[in-house]
Scaffold this motif. Structure first.
Motif, PDB file in Angstrom:
ATOM      1  N   GLY A 145       0.826  -1.194   0.000  1.00 26.92           N
ATOM      2  CA  GLY A 145       0.000   0.000   0.000  1.00 26.92           C
ATOM      3  C   GLY A 145       0.865   1.250   0.000  1.00 26.92           C
ATOM      4  N   PHE A 146       0.249   2.377  -0.321  1.00 28.63           N
ATOM      5  CA  PHE A 146       0.897   3.681  -0.300  1.00 28.63           C
ATOM      6  C   PHE A 146      -0.108   4.689   0.246  1.00 28.63           C
ATOM      7  CE2 PHE A 146       2.668   1.264  -3.820  1.00 28.63           C
ATOM      8  CZ  PHE A 146       4.039   1.462  -3.707  1.00 28.63           C
ATOM      9  N   ASP A 147       0.391   5.810   0.784  1.00 26.07           N
ATOM     10  CA  ASP A 147      -0.554   6.860   1.160  1.00 26.07           C
ATOM     11  C   ASP A 147      -0.320   8.097   0.299  1.00 26.07           C
ATOM     12  OD1 ASP A 147       1.530   8.359   2.287  1.00 26.07           O
ATOM     13  OD2 ASP A 147       0.995   7.886   4.358  1.00 26.07           O
ATOM     14  N   ARG A 148      -1.135   9.126   0.526  1.00 26.81           N
ATOM     15  CA  ARG A 148      -1.102  10.306  -0.335  1.00 26.81           C
ATOM     16  C   ARG A 148       0.165  11.126  -0.192  1.00 26.81           C
ATOM     17  NH1 ARG A 148      -6.617  10.196   1.496  1.00 26.81           N
ATOM     18  NH2 ARG A 148      -8.019   9.681  -0.226  1.00 26.81           N
ATOM     19  N   ALA A 149       0.931  10.857   0.860  1.00 29.65           N
ATOM     20  CA  ALA A 149       2.218  11.529   1.026  1.00 29.65           C
ATOM     21  C   ALA A 149       3.355  10.723   0.417  1.00 29.65           C
ATOM     22  CB  ALA A 149       2.493  11.778   2.506  1.00 29.65           C
ATOM     23  N   GLY A 150       3.039   9.548  -0.146  1.00 34.56           N
ATOM     24  CA  GLY A 150       4.050   8.714  -0.759  1.00 34.56           C
ATOM     25  C   GLY A 150       4.647   7.669   0.165  1.00 34.56           C
TER      26      GLY A 150
END
Length: 208
Positions: A145-150
């Motif tokens: 997974g990844f989040d919106r901040a990278g």
């Protein structure tokens, strides 16, 4: 670099890494083969069209396993364009450690110890990651997974954490290739985690 809008994902709330890893892997495993292939192909095309990929001379890719987002279009384009392609290879009897080796064509690939295609150690010697020949301009990074901040949620073994900390990787454009549902609002992160520079899904390419 030009920003392109992309889907921002499932909006999963922050939680511990183990639970989130289990959830996202289950969703990935449940994808139908045709759906996974279509999503991966669309994501790859976004990166293929971008100047950062087109101008790169050396690229770091991965070979997918267990329904990870495929990299076949990127791999074949890199070969056709004469780019230097580096792929990971697990080091036997060294859990959590891998080397990087050049791969010039499909004939260079063999099945590794975990069932993952990797450069044949008999014909593709590992690169010296401290030497001048190791200088990837683009590194396509897998993740659960990844989040919106990278921030990236890996597989828990630390394979990529070691490589992302290398001096030569500091100038590489790190691209997280994923399905849209793998992009979450936020992820728990540790001080040694290095975020990716871009997120690429079937819906677009976003530079962070």
């Amino acid at each position: 670099m030009t920003k392109h809008q992309t889907h921002t994902g499932s909006g999963c709330p922050p939680c511990d890494k183990t639970a989130l890893r289990r959830l996202l892997r289950a969703r990935r495993d449940a994808l139908e083969p045709q759906q996974a292939a279509q999503s991966a192909a669309a994501a790859q095309r976004h990166l293929l069209r971008h100047p950062v990929w087109q101008s790169a001379k050396q690229v770091l890719l991965y070979m997918p396993v267990r329904n990870e987002t495929a990299t076949d279009l990127l791999l074949h384009d890199a070969w056709q364009q004469g780019k230097s392609v580096l792929l990971p290879r697990c080091i036997p009897d060294c859990p959590g450690e891998m080397c990087l080796a050049p791969c010039a064509c499909a004939a260079d690939l063999v099945t590794g110890q975990y069932g993952i295609a990797e450069p044949d150690p008999a014909t593709c010697p590992a690169v010296d990651v401290t030497g001048p020949s190791f200088a990837p301009q683009v590194a396509v990074i897998p993740g659960v997974g990844f989040d919106r901040a990278g921030n990236r949620l890996g597989f828990g073994a630390g394979y990529y954490d070691r490589f992302l900390a290398l001096p030569a990787m500091q100038s590489a454009a790190l691209v997280g290739l994923a399905y849209p549902f793998q992009i979450t609002d936020s992820l728990p992160s540790d001080p040694w985690d290095r975020p990716v520079n871009a997120l690429c899904t079937e819906e677009g390419l976003l530079w962070l």
